[in-house]
Design an enzyme around this catalytic site. Structure first.
Site, PDB file in Angstrom:
ATOM      1  N   ASP A 293       0.865  -1.187   0.000  1.00  0.00           N
ATOM      2  CA  ASP A 293       0.000   0.000   0.000  1.00  0.00           C
ATOM      3  C   ASP A 293       0.901   1.235   0.000  1.00  0.00           C
ATOM      4  OD1 ASP A 293      -2.284   1.955   1.122  1.00  0.00           O
ATOM      5  OD2 ASP A 293      -3.273   0.128   0.421  1.00  0.00           O
ATOM      6  N   ASP A 294       0.438   2.312   0.606  1.00  0.00           N
ATOM      7  CA  ASP A 294       1.167   3.592   0.555  1.00  0.00           C
ATOM      8  C   ASP A 294       2.532   3.497   1.262  1.00  0.00           C
ATOM      9  OD1 ASP A 294       1.660   6.253   0.035  1.00  0.00           O
ATOM     10  OD2 ASP A 294      -0.070   7.028   1.143  1.00  0.00           O
TER      11      ASP A 294
ATOM     12  N   LYS B 177      -3.598  -0.620  -6.913  1.00  0.00           N
ATOM     13  CA  LYS B 177      -4.636   0.133  -6.195  1.00  0.00           C
ATOM     14  C   LYS B 177      -4.327   1.604  -6.409  1.00  0.00           C
ATOM     15  CE  LYS B 177      -6.065   1.241  -1.413  1.00  0.00           C
ATOM     16  NZ  LYS B 177      -5.946   0.812   0.003  1.00  0.00           N
TER      17      LYS B 177
ATOM     18  N   ASP C 178      -5.285   5.225  -5.439  1.00  0.00           N
ATOM     19  CA  ASP C 178      -5.984   6.027  -4.438  1.00  0.00           C
ATOM     20  C   ASP C 178      -6.334   7.407  -5.019  1.00  0.00           C
ATOM     21  OD1 ASP C 178      -7.091   6.567  -1.971  1.00  0.00           O
ATOM     22  OD2 ASP C 178      -5.336   5.936  -0.835  1.00  0.00           O
TER      23      ASP C 178
ATOM     24  N   SER D 132     -10.011   3.715  -6.213  1.00  0.00           N
ATOM     25  CA  SER D 132     -10.599   4.330  -5.008  1.00  0.00           C
ATOM     26  C   SER D 132     -11.538   5.476  -5.361  1.00  0.00           C
ATOM     27  CB  SER D 132      -9.489   4.837  -4.080  1.00  0.00           C
ATOM     28  OG  SER D 132      -8.650   3.783  -3.703  1.00  0.00           O
TER      29      SER D 132
ATOM     30  N   ARG E 217     -13.152   0.831  -4.242  1.00  0.00           N
ATOM     31  CA  ARG E 217     -13.504   1.178  -2.875  1.00  0.00           C
ATOM     32  C   ARG E 217     -14.641   2.192  -2.937  1.00  0.00           C
ATOM     33  NH1 ARG E 217     -10.059   1.540   1.064  1.00  0.00           N
ATOM     34  NH2 ARG E 217     -11.864   2.468   2.062  1.00  0.00           N
TER      35      ARG E 217
ATOM     36  N   ASP F  93     -12.316   3.949   4.847  1.00  0.00           N
ATOM     37  CA  ASP F  93     -11.318   2.947   5.239  1.00  0.00           C
ATOM     38  C   ASP F  93     -11.800   2.171   6.467  1.00  0.00           C
ATOM     39  OD1 ASP F  93      -9.661   3.952   3.297  1.00  0.00           O
ATOM     40  OD2 ASP F  93      -8.125   4.691   4.689  1.00  0.00           O
TER      41      ASP F  93
END
Ligand SMILES: *[C@@H]1O[C@H](CO)[C@@H](O)[C@H](O)[C@H]1NC(C)=O
Ligand SMILES: *[C@@H]1O[C@H](CO)[C@@H](O)[C@H](O)[C@H]1NC(C)=O
Ligand SMILES: *[C@@H]1O[C@H](CO)[C@@H](O)[C@H](O)[C@H]1NC(C)=O
Length: 438
Positions: free
Chosen positions: A79-80, A156, A158, A190, A215, A219
Protein backbone atom coordinates in the site's frame (compact mmCIF):
# COMPACT_ATOMS: atom_id res chain seq x y z
CA UNK A 1 -35.89 -26.58 -8.26
CA UNK A 2 -34.51 -25.76 -11.65
CA UNK A 3 -37.17 -23.10 -12.10
CA UNK A 4 -36.49 -21.61 -8.68
CA UNK A 5 -32.80 -21.30 -9.45
CA UNK A 6 -33.46 -19.54 -12.73
CA UNK A 7 -35.81 -17.09 -11.10
CA UNK A 8 -33.28 -16.26 -8.42
CA UNK A 9 -30.62 -15.57 -11.01
CA UNK A 10 -32.86 -13.40 -13.14
CA UNK A 11 -33.94 -11.38 -10.15
CA UNK A 12 -30.31 -10.50 -9.58
CA UNK A 13 -28.92 -10.38 -13.09
CA UNK A 14 -26.30 -7.80 -13.89
CA UNK A 15 -26.27 -6.27 -17.32
CA UNK A 16 -22.96 -4.43 -17.37
CA UNK A 17 -19.88 -5.36 -19.36
CA UNK A 18 -16.79 -5.79 -17.25
CA UNK A 19 -13.27 -4.61 -17.83
CA UNK A 20 -11.89 -6.83 -20.55
CA UNK A 21 -8.59 -7.93 -18.98
CA UNK A 22 -9.80 -11.41 -18.07
CA UNK A 23 -8.88 -10.92 -14.42
CA UNK A 24 -10.73 -11.36 -11.14
CA UNK A 25 -13.71 -13.35 -12.39
CA UNK A 26 -14.20 -14.09 -8.69
CA UNK A 27 -13.31 -11.57 -5.96
CA UNK A 28 -9.52 -11.27 -5.55
CA UNK A 29 -7.98 -12.73 -2.38
CA UNK A 30 -4.73 -12.04 -0.63
CA UNK A 31 -3.05 -9.78 1.82
CA UNK A 32 -2.73 -5.97 1.92
CA UNK A 33 -0.45 -4.00 4.20
CA UNK A 34 -2.46 -0.89 4.99
CA UNK A 35 -4.80 -1.46 7.91
CA UNK A 36 -2.27 -3.28 10.10
CA UNK A 37 1.00 -1.55 9.08
CA UNK A 38 -0.15 1.90 7.83
CA UNK A 39 2.71 4.24 7.01
CA UNK A 40 5.17 2.79 9.50
CA UNK A 41 8.51 3.60 7.89
CA UNK A 42 10.59 3.31 11.08
CA UNK A 43 12.68 0.31 10.12
CA UNK A 44 15.41 1.39 12.54
CA UNK A 45 13.27 0.82 15.61
CA UNK A 46 10.54 -1.46 14.29
CA UNK A 47 12.20 -3.64 11.65
CA UNK A 48 9.58 -6.41 11.79
CA UNK A 49 6.60 -4.15 11.17
CA UNK A 50 7.83 -1.32 8.97
CA UNK A 51 6.90 -0.98 5.27
CA UNK A 52 9.89 -2.73 3.73
CA UNK A 53 10.69 -5.56 1.34
CA UNK A 54 11.18 -7.81 4.39
CA UNK A 55 7.55 -7.39 5.42
CA UNK A 56 6.27 -8.43 1.98
CA UNK A 57 8.75 -11.31 1.69
CA UNK A 58 7.70 -12.54 5.14
CA UNK A 59 4.02 -12.44 4.14
CA UNK A 60 4.76 -14.16 0.81
CA UNK A 61 6.50 -16.93 2.77
CA UNK A 62 3.55 -17.33 5.08
CA UNK A 63 0.96 -17.28 2.26
CA UNK A 64 2.86 -19.95 0.36
CA UNK A 65 3.82 -22.15 3.33
CA UNK A 66 0.84 -21.98 5.66
CA UNK A 67 -1.95 -23.18 3.40
CA UNK A 68 -3.24 -19.77 2.28
CA UNK A 69 -2.22 -19.89 -1.36
CA UNK A 70 -4.08 -23.14 -2.03
CA UNK A 71 -7.27 -21.53 -0.74
CA UNK A 72 -6.94 -18.61 -3.16
CA UNK A 73 -5.11 -16.00 -1.07
CA UNK A 74 -2.53 -15.20 -3.75
CA UNK A 75 -2.07 -11.42 -3.83
CA UNK A 76 0.66 -9.81 -1.72
CA UNK A 77 -0.19 -6.14 -1.89
CA UNK A 78 1.91 -3.11 -1.08
CA UNK A 79 0.00 0.00 0.00
CA UNK A 80 1.17 3.59 0.56
CA UNK A 81 4.63 4.70 1.73
CA UNK A 82 6.69 2.28 -0.37
CA UNK A 83 8.26 4.82 -2.68
CA UNK A 84 11.08 7.28 -2.52
CA UNK A 85 10.06 10.92 -2.07
CA UNK A 86 11.56 11.64 -5.49
CA UNK A 87 11.06 10.16 -8.93
CA UNK A 88 14.25 9.04 -10.68
CA UNK A 89 16.16 10.91 -13.43
CA UNK A 90 13.72 9.61 -16.08
CA UNK A 91 10.65 10.64 -14.12
CA UNK A 92 9.84 7.12 -12.94
CA UNK A 93 8.61 6.13 -9.51
CA UNK A 94 11.23 4.29 -7.48
CA UNK A 95 11.10 2.35 -4.23
CA UNK A 96 12.64 3.79 -1.08
CA UNK A 97 16.24 2.58 -1.39
CA UNK A 98 16.75 1.92 2.33
CA UNK A 99 13.57 -0.04 2.90
CA UNK A 100 13.48 -1.81 -0.49
CA UNK A 101 17.18 -2.26 -1.30
CA UNK A 102 16.43 -4.96 -3.89
CA UNK A 103 13.83 -2.84 -5.69
CA UNK A 104 10.30 -3.79 -6.66
CA UNK A 105 11.22 -5.95 -9.67
CA UNK A 106 13.24 -8.26 -7.42
CA UNK A 107 10.43 -8.39 -4.88
CA UNK A 108 8.02 -9.31 -7.71
CA UNK A 109 10.30 -12.20 -8.69
CA UNK A 110 10.42 -13.37 -5.07
CA UNK A 111 6.63 -13.32 -4.89
CA UNK A 112 6.16 -14.97 -8.32
CA UNK A 113 8.65 -17.72 -7.41
CA UNK A 114 6.24 -18.70 -4.64
CA UNK A 115 3.25 -18.88 -7.00
CA UNK A 116 1.86 -15.55 -5.75
CA UNK A 117 1.09 -12.16 -7.27
CA UNK A 118 2.35 -8.71 -6.31
CA UNK A 119 0.14 -5.63 -5.98
CA UNK A 120 1.28 -2.04 -5.67
CA UNK A 121 -0.23 1.32 -4.76
CA UNK A 122 -0.43 4.67 -6.50
CA UNK A 123 -2.53 7.82 -6.25
CA UNK A 124 -4.44 9.73 -8.94
CA UNK A 125 -3.33 13.16 -7.76
CA UNK A 126 -0.31 15.24 -6.92
CA UNK A 127 0.61 13.19 -3.83
CA UNK A 128 -0.36 9.90 -2.20
CA UNK A 129 -2.32 10.15 1.05
CA UNK A 130 0.97 9.70 2.90
CA UNK A 131 2.62 12.55 0.96
CA UNK A 132 4.66 10.45 -1.51
CA UNK A 133 4.73 11.23 -5.25
CA UNK A 134 1.33 10.92 -6.88
CA UNK A 135 0.44 10.03 -10.46
CA UNK A 136 -0.51 13.24 -12.23
CA UNK A 137 -2.10 12.97 -15.67
CA UNK A 138 1.25 13.46 -17.41
CA UNK A 139 2.68 10.52 -15.43
CA UNK A 140 -0.09 7.98 -16.02
CA UNK A 141 1.58 6.30 -18.95
CA UNK A 142 5.07 6.13 -17.51
CA UNK A 143 3.76 4.76 -14.18
CA UNK A 144 1.71 2.05 -15.91
CA UNK A 145 4.77 1.14 -17.96
CA UNK A 146 7.01 1.06 -14.87
CA UNK A 147 4.60 -1.20 -12.98
CA UNK A 148 4.37 -3.57 -15.95
CA UNK A 149 8.15 -3.71 -16.34
CA UNK A 150 8.52 -4.55 -12.67
CA UNK A 151 6.09 -7.47 -13.04
CA UNK A 152 3.27 -5.96 -11.00
CA UNK A 153 -0.06 -7.87 -11.06
CA UNK A 154 -2.43 -5.40 -9.42
CA UNK A 155 -2.65 -1.66 -8.87
CA UNK A 156 -4.64 0.13 -6.20
CA UNK A 157 -5.04 3.73 -7.31
CA UNK A 158 -5.98 6.03 -4.44
CA UNK A 159 -7.49 9.51 -4.78
CA UNK A 160 -5.85 11.86 -2.26
CA UNK A 161 -4.67 15.35 -3.34
CA UNK A 162 -6.99 15.29 -6.31
CA UNK A 163 -10.43 16.55 -7.34
CA UNK A 164 -13.43 15.25 -9.24
CA UNK A 165 -12.56 16.65 -12.68
CA UNK A 166 -9.05 15.30 -12.35
CA UNK A 167 -10.29 11.86 -11.29
CA UNK A 168 -12.81 11.77 -14.14
CA UNK A 169 -9.93 11.99 -16.56
CA UNK A 170 -7.30 10.07 -14.65
CA UNK A 171 -9.02 6.81 -13.66
CA UNK A 172 -10.11 5.87 -17.22
CA UNK A 173 -6.75 7.04 -18.54
CA UNK A 174 -4.91 4.65 -16.20
CA UNK A 175 -7.20 1.81 -17.27
CA UNK A 176 -6.20 2.38 -20.90
CA UNK A 177 -2.54 2.78 -19.98
CA UNK A 178 -2.51 -0.52 -18.06
CA UNK A 179 -4.14 -2.25 -21.01
CA UNK A 180 -1.57 -0.74 -23.35
CA UNK A 181 1.28 -2.37 -21.40
CA UNK A 182 -0.20 -5.74 -22.47
CA UNK A 183 0.53 -7.11 -18.98
CA UNK A 184 -2.70 -8.18 -17.24
CA UNK A 185 -2.83 -5.94 -14.16
CA UNK A 186 -5.84 -5.98 -11.84
CA UNK A 187 -7.09 -2.45 -11.29
CA UNK A 188 -8.55 -1.23 -8.01
CA UNK A 189 -10.03 2.25 -8.15
CA UNK A 190 -10.60 4.33 -5.01
CA UNK A 191 -12.48 6.85 -7.13
CA UNK A 192 -16.06 6.26 -5.86
CA UNK A 193 -14.95 6.54 -2.21
CA UNK A 194 -13.86 10.11 -2.98
CA UNK A 195 -17.18 10.95 -4.67
CA UNK A 196 -19.60 9.78 -1.97
CA UNK A 197 -19.92 6.28 -3.38
CA UNK A 198 -23.42 6.70 -4.85
CA UNK A 199 -25.13 7.63 -8.11
CA UNK A 200 -25.61 10.04 -9.74
CA UNK A 201 -22.17 11.28 -8.68
CA UNK A 202 -20.72 7.80 -9.22
CA UNK A 203 -21.41 5.98 -12.50
CA UNK A 204 -21.12 2.28 -11.64
CA UNK A 205 -21.74 1.22 -15.23
CA UNK A 206 -18.61 3.05 -16.25
CA UNK A 207 -16.60 1.81 -13.26
CA UNK A 208 -17.38 -1.76 -14.26
CA UNK A 209 -15.95 -1.03 -17.69
CA UNK A 210 -12.65 0.40 -16.45
CA UNK A 211 -11.88 -1.14 -13.02
CA UNK A 212 -11.86 -4.67 -11.57
CA UNK A 213 -12.77 -3.47 -8.09
CA UNK A 214 -13.40 -0.21 -6.37
CA UNK A 215 -13.50 1.18 -2.87
CA UNK A 216 -16.94 2.71 -2.34
CA UNK A 217 -16.68 3.94 1.22
CA UNK A 218 -14.50 4.77 4.25
CA UNK A 219 -11.32 2.95 5.24
CA UNK A 220 -11.81 0.11 7.69
CA UNK A 221 -10.31 0.48 11.18
CA UNK A 222 -9.51 -2.20 13.73
CA UNK A 223 -12.87 -2.23 15.52
CA UNK A 224 -16.32 -3.82 15.44
CA UNK A 225 -17.84 -0.32 15.20
CA UNK A 226 -15.94 0.22 11.98
CA UNK A 227 -17.10 -3.12 10.56
CA UNK A 228 -20.70 -2.27 11.45
CA UNK A 229 -20.57 1.21 9.92
CA UNK A 230 -19.28 -0.30 6.67
CA UNK A 231 -21.87 -3.08 6.73
CA UNK A 232 -24.67 -0.58 7.36
CA UNK A 233 -23.57 1.69 4.55
CA UNK A 234 -23.25 -1.13 2.02
CA UNK A 235 -26.59 -2.72 2.86
CA UNK A 236 -28.47 0.56 3.29
CA UNK A 237 -27.39 1.34 -0.27
CA UNK A 238 -27.70 -2.18 -1.65
CA UNK A 239 -30.20 -1.25 -4.36
CA UNK A 240 -27.59 1.04 -5.93
CA UNK A 241 -24.51 -1.08 -5.23
CA UNK A 242 -25.62 -4.68 -5.69
CA UNK A 243 -26.18 -4.50 -9.49
CA UNK A 244 -22.70 -3.01 -9.99
CA UNK A 245 -20.94 -6.22 -8.94
CA UNK A 246 -20.24 -9.26 -11.07
CA UNK A 247 -17.37 -11.30 -12.49
CA UNK A 248 -14.43 -8.98 -13.11
CA UNK A 249 -16.00 -6.02 -11.26
CA UNK A 250 -16.45 -5.86 -7.49
CA UNK A 251 -17.56 -3.49 -4.78
CA UNK A 252 -14.82 -3.40 -2.14
CA UNK A 253 -15.87 -2.82 1.50
CA UNK A 254 -12.14 -2.87 2.41
CA UNK A 255 -9.80 -5.26 4.20
CA UNK A 256 -10.48 -8.16 6.55
CA UNK A 257 -9.24 -7.25 10.04
CA UNK A 258 -9.63 -10.82 11.34
CA UNK A 259 -6.48 -11.75 13.28
CA UNK A 260 -5.87 -8.21 14.53
CA UNK A 261 -6.92 -6.69 17.87
CA UNK A 262 -10.42 -5.25 17.46
CA UNK A 263 -12.69 -8.24 16.85
CA UNK A 264 -13.78 -11.12 19.06
CA UNK A 265 -14.04 -14.56 17.47
CA UNK A 266 -17.80 -14.08 17.00
CA UNK A 267 -17.24 -10.69 15.37
CA UNK A 268 -14.52 -12.21 13.18
CA UNK A 269 -16.93 -14.85 11.94
CA UNK A 270 -19.41 -12.04 11.28
CA UNK A 271 -16.95 -10.15 9.11
CA UNK A 272 -16.04 -13.31 7.17
CA UNK A 273 -19.72 -14.16 6.66
CA UNK A 274 -20.80 -10.68 5.54
CA UNK A 275 -17.84 -10.25 3.20
CA UNK A 276 -19.07 -13.50 1.65
CA UNK A 277 -22.59 -12.15 1.18
CA UNK A 278 -21.11 -8.96 -0.32
CA UNK A 279 -18.96 -10.90 -2.84
CA UNK A 280 -16.17 -8.75 -1.45
CA UNK A 281 -12.47 -8.95 -2.23
CA UNK A 282 -10.79 -10.84 0.64
CA UNK A 283 -7.63 -8.93 1.46
CA UNK A 284 -6.42 -9.72 4.96
CA UNK A 285 -4.46 -7.04 6.75
CA UNK A 286 -2.92 -8.83 9.69
CA UNK A 287 0.29 -10.48 10.83
CA UNK A 288 0.40 -13.94 9.27
CA UNK A 289 3.59 -14.67 11.23
CA UNK A 290 1.80 -14.62 14.57
CA UNK A 291 -1.91 -15.06 13.75
CA UNK A 292 -3.91 -17.12 16.25
CA UNK A 293 -5.21 -20.52 15.27
CA UNK A 294 -8.78 -19.30 15.87
CA UNK A 295 -8.48 -16.39 13.44
CA UNK A 296 -6.70 -18.61 10.94
CA UNK A 297 -9.49 -21.18 11.05
CA UNK A 298 -12.08 -18.50 10.25
CA UNK A 299 -10.05 -17.06 7.37
CA UNK A 300 -9.32 -20.55 6.03
CA UNK A 301 -12.90 -21.83 6.31
CA UNK A 302 -13.40 -23.59 2.99
CA UNK A 303 -17.15 -23.18 2.66
CA UNK A 304 -17.05 -19.49 3.68
CA UNK A 305 -14.43 -19.00 0.96
CA UNK A 306 -16.44 -21.01 -1.58
CA UNK A 307 -19.48 -18.81 -0.91
CA UNK A 308 -17.39 -15.67 -1.38
CA UNK A 309 -15.89 -17.14 -4.57
CA UNK A 310 -19.14 -18.40 -6.08
CA UNK A 311 -18.78 -18.51 -9.89
CA UNK A 312 -22.00 -16.59 -10.58
CA UNK A 313 -20.52 -13.59 -8.76
CA UNK A 314 -23.90 -12.25 -7.72
CA UNK A 315 -23.68 -9.95 -4.71
CA UNK A 316 -26.16 -10.69 -1.93
CA UNK A 317 -28.58 -8.50 -0.03
CA UNK A 318 -29.99 -7.83 3.39
CA UNK A 319 -33.47 -9.38 3.53
CA UNK A 320 -34.60 -8.27 6.96
CA UNK A 321 -33.75 -5.91 9.78
CA UNK A 322 -35.77 -6.98 12.80
CA UNK A 323 -36.65 -4.78 15.78
CA UNK A 324 -35.06 -7.46 17.93
CA UNK A 325 -31.63 -6.56 16.49
CA UNK A 326 -31.46 -9.61 14.23
CA UNK A 327 -30.62 -9.04 10.59
CA UNK A 328 -30.84 -11.63 7.83
CA UNK A 329 -28.70 -11.61 4.68
CA UNK A 330 -28.97 -13.78 1.59
CA UNK A 331 -26.89 -14.50 -1.49
CA UNK A 332 -27.88 -16.69 -4.45
CA UNK A 333 -25.20 -19.17 -5.53
CA UNK A 334 -24.37 -21.55 -8.34
CA UNK A 335 -26.75 -24.49 -9.02
CA UNK A 336 -29.69 -23.18 -7.02
CA UNK A 337 -27.70 -23.03 -3.80
CA UNK A 338 -27.69 -19.99 -1.54
CA UNK A 339 -26.13 -18.54 1.58
CA UNK A 340 -28.03 -17.20 4.56
CA UNK A 341 -26.42 -15.18 7.32
CA UNK A 342 -28.19 -14.36 10.59
CA UNK A 343 -26.49 -11.52 12.47
CA UNK A 344 -27.24 -10.41 16.02
CA UNK A 345 -26.60 -6.79 16.92
CA UNK A 346 -27.72 -7.43 20.46
CA UNK A 347 -25.50 -7.20 23.53
CA UNK A 348 -27.27 -9.44 26.01
CA UNK A 349 -27.17 -13.18 25.33
CA UNK A 350 -27.58 -15.65 22.47
CA UNK A 351 -30.89 -14.82 20.80
CA UNK A 352 -33.26 -17.53 19.66
CA UNK A 353 -34.58 -16.34 16.31
CA UNK A 354 -37.58 -18.15 14.91
CA UNK A 355 -38.40 -18.14 11.20
CA UNK A 356 -38.85 -20.39 8.18
CA UNK A 357 -37.30 -20.46 4.73
CA UNK A 358 -40.69 -19.54 3.29
CA UNK A 359 -40.66 -16.37 5.41
CA UNK A 360 -37.25 -15.65 3.89
CA UNK A 361 -38.70 -15.83 0.35
CA UNK A 362 -37.47 -19.34 -0.46
CA UNK A 363 -39.42 -21.14 -3.16
CA UNK A 364 -41.28 -24.30 -2.13
CA UNK A 365 -39.01 -27.28 -1.71
CA UNK A 366 -36.63 -29.03 0.60
CA UNK A 367 -33.16 -27.73 1.33
CA UNK A 368 -30.12 -29.25 2.87
CA UNK A 369 -28.60 -26.88 5.43
CA UNK A 370 -24.87 -26.82 6.15
CA UNK A 371 -23.66 -24.66 9.05
CA UNK A 372 -20.49 -23.00 7.75
CA UNK A 373 -18.74 -22.36 11.07
CA UNK A 374 -19.93 -25.52 12.82
CA UNK A 375 -18.64 -27.28 9.70
CA UNK A 376 -21.45 -29.80 9.45
CA UNK A 377 -24.83 -30.42 7.87
CA UNK A 378 -27.38 -29.47 10.50
CA UNK A 379 -30.68 -30.27 8.90
CA UNK A 380 -32.86 -30.83 5.89
CA UNK A 381 -35.55 -28.15 5.90
CA UNK A 382 -38.81 -27.89 4.05
CA UNK A 383 -39.52 -24.27 3.10
CA UNK A 384 -42.51 -24.15 5.44
CA UNK A 385 -40.78 -25.71 8.47
CA UNK A 386 -40.40 -23.31 11.35
CA UNK A 387 -36.97 -23.42 12.94
CA UNK A 388 -35.00 -21.59 15.62
CA UNK A 389 -31.39 -20.46 15.28
CA UNK A 390 -29.40 -19.28 18.26
CA UNK A 391 -27.22 -16.27 17.39
CA UNK A 392 -24.55 -14.97 19.76
CA UNK A 393 -24.31 -11.24 20.58
CA UNK A 394 -22.35 -9.54 17.75
CA UNK A 395 -22.12 -12.97 16.16
CA UNK A 396 -23.50 -14.82 13.18
CA UNK A 397 -24.92 -18.08 12.03
CA UNK A 398 -23.93 -18.73 8.42
CA UNK A 399 -25.66 -21.37 6.34
CA UNK A 400 -24.99 -22.87 2.94
CA UNK A 401 -28.25 -24.21 1.52
CA UNK A 402 -28.66 -26.49 -1.45
CA UNK A 403 -31.82 -28.01 -2.90
CA UNK A 404 -32.26 -31.56 -1.58
CA UNK A 405 -32.01 -33.55 -4.81
CA UNK A 406 -34.21 -36.50 -3.90
CA UNK A 407 -37.21 -34.36 -3.03
CA UNK A 408 -40.28 -35.38 -5.02
CA UNK A 409 -43.64 -34.01 -3.99
CA UNK A 410 -45.92 -33.47 -1.05
CA UNK A 411 -46.30 -37.22 -0.86
CA UNK A 412 -42.83 -37.40 0.57
CA UNK A 413 -43.45 -34.93 3.33
CA UNK A 414 -44.58 -37.55 5.81
CA UNK A 415 -41.50 -39.66 5.25
CA UNK A 416 -39.51 -36.45 5.53
CA UNK A 417 -40.83 -35.43 8.90
CA UNK A 418 -40.29 -38.95 10.18
CA UNK A 419 -36.72 -38.69 9.09
CA UNK A 420 -36.33 -35.45 11.01
CA UNK A 421 -37.94 -36.84 14.12
CA UNK A 422 -35.60 -39.78 13.99
CA UNK A 423 -32.53 -37.57 13.89
CA UNK A 424 -30.70 -35.64 16.51
CA UNK A 425 -33.24 -32.89 17.01
CA UNK A 426 -35.10 -34.50 19.91
CA UNK A 427 -38.44 -33.78 18.32
CA UNK A 428 -41.18 -35.91 19.72
CA UNK A 429 -44.49 -36.60 18.10
CA UNK A 430 -46.32 -34.43 20.60
CA UNK A 431 -44.06 -31.48 19.68
CA UNK A 432 -44.84 -31.82 15.99
CA UNK A 433 -45.77 -28.16 15.80
CA UNK A 434 -42.82 -26.84 17.75
CA UNK A 435 -40.13 -25.17 15.69
CA UNK A 436 -37.05 -27.15 14.87
CA UNK A 437 -34.12 -26.03 17.02
CA UNK A 438 -30.89 -25.82 15.04
C1 LIG B 1 -7.88 19.75 -9.85
O1 LIG B 1 -6.58 19.23 -9.60
C2 LIG B 1 -5.65 19.52 -10.61
C3 LIG B 1 -4.36 18.83 -10.25
O2 LIG B 1 -3.90 19.22 -9.00
C4 LIG B 1 -5.48 21.04 -10.74
O3 LIG B 1 -4.59 21.31 -11.79
C5 LIG B 1 -6.83 21.66 -11.02
O4 LIG B 1 -6.70 23.06 -11.02
C6 LIG B 1 -7.84 21.25 -9.98
N1 LIG B 1 -9.16 21.75 -10.36
C7 LIG B 1 -9.99 22.28 -9.49
C8 LIG B 1 -11.32 22.69 -10.04
O5 LIG B 1 -9.72 22.44 -8.32
C1 LIG C 1 -6.85 -4.83 -23.51
O1 LIG C 1 -8.16 -4.62 -24.01
C2 LIG C 1 -8.54 -5.50 -25.04
C3 LIG C 1 -9.87 -5.04 -25.63
O2 LIG C 1 -10.79 -4.71 -24.63
C4 LIG C 1 -8.59 -6.91 -24.51
O3 LIG C 1 -8.96 -7.83 -25.49
C5 LIG C 1 -7.20 -7.26 -23.96
O4 LIG C 1 -7.21 -8.55 -23.36
C6 LIG C 1 -6.74 -6.23 -22.94
N1 LIG C 1 -5.37 -6.54 -22.54
C7 LIG C 1 -4.95 -6.42 -21.29
C8 LIG C 1 -3.51 -6.77 -21.05
O5 LIG C 1 -5.63 -6.06 -20.37
C1 LIG D 1 -22.48 5.96 -17.28
O1 LIG D 1 -21.50 5.33 -18.06
C2 LIG D 1 -22.03 4.58 -19.15
C3 LIG D 1 -20.91 3.79 -19.76
O2 LIG D 1 -19.73 4.49 -19.86
C4 LIG D 1 -22.69 5.55 -20.11
O3 LIG D 1 -23.20 4.85 -21.22
C5 LIG D 1 -23.81 6.28 -19.39
O4 LIG D 1 -24.36 7.25 -20.22
C6 LIG D 1 -23.29 6.93 -18.11
N1 LIG D 1 -24.41 7.39 -17.34
C7 LIG D 1 -24.54 8.64 -16.93
C8 LIG D 1 -25.76 8.96 -16.12
O5 LIG D 1 -23.70 9.49 -17.17
Amino acid sequence: MQRAAVLLVLAFSTSTFSLDNGLMRTPPMGWLAWERYRCNTDCQNDPENCISEKLFMDMADRLSEDGWKELGYVYVNIDDCWSSMQRDGQGRLQADPKRFPGGIAKLARYVHDRGLKLGIYGDMGTHTCGGYPGTTLDKVQIDAQTFAEWGIDMLKLDGCYSNSTYQEQGYPMMSKALNATSRPIGYSCSWPAYQGGLPPKVNYTMLGEICNLWRNYDDIQDSWDSVLSIVDWFFNNQDELQPAAGPGQWNDPDMLIIGDFGLSMDQSRAQMALWGILAAPLFMSNDLRTISSGARAILQNKVAIAINQDPLGIQGKRLLKEKSGIEVFWRPLYKGASALVFVSRRSDMPYRYKTSLKTLNYTPGVYEVYDVFMERTVSTLKDSTEFVVSINPSGVVMWYLSPASDWQEEADSLRFSEKLIGRKFHRHAKDAHAPLVL
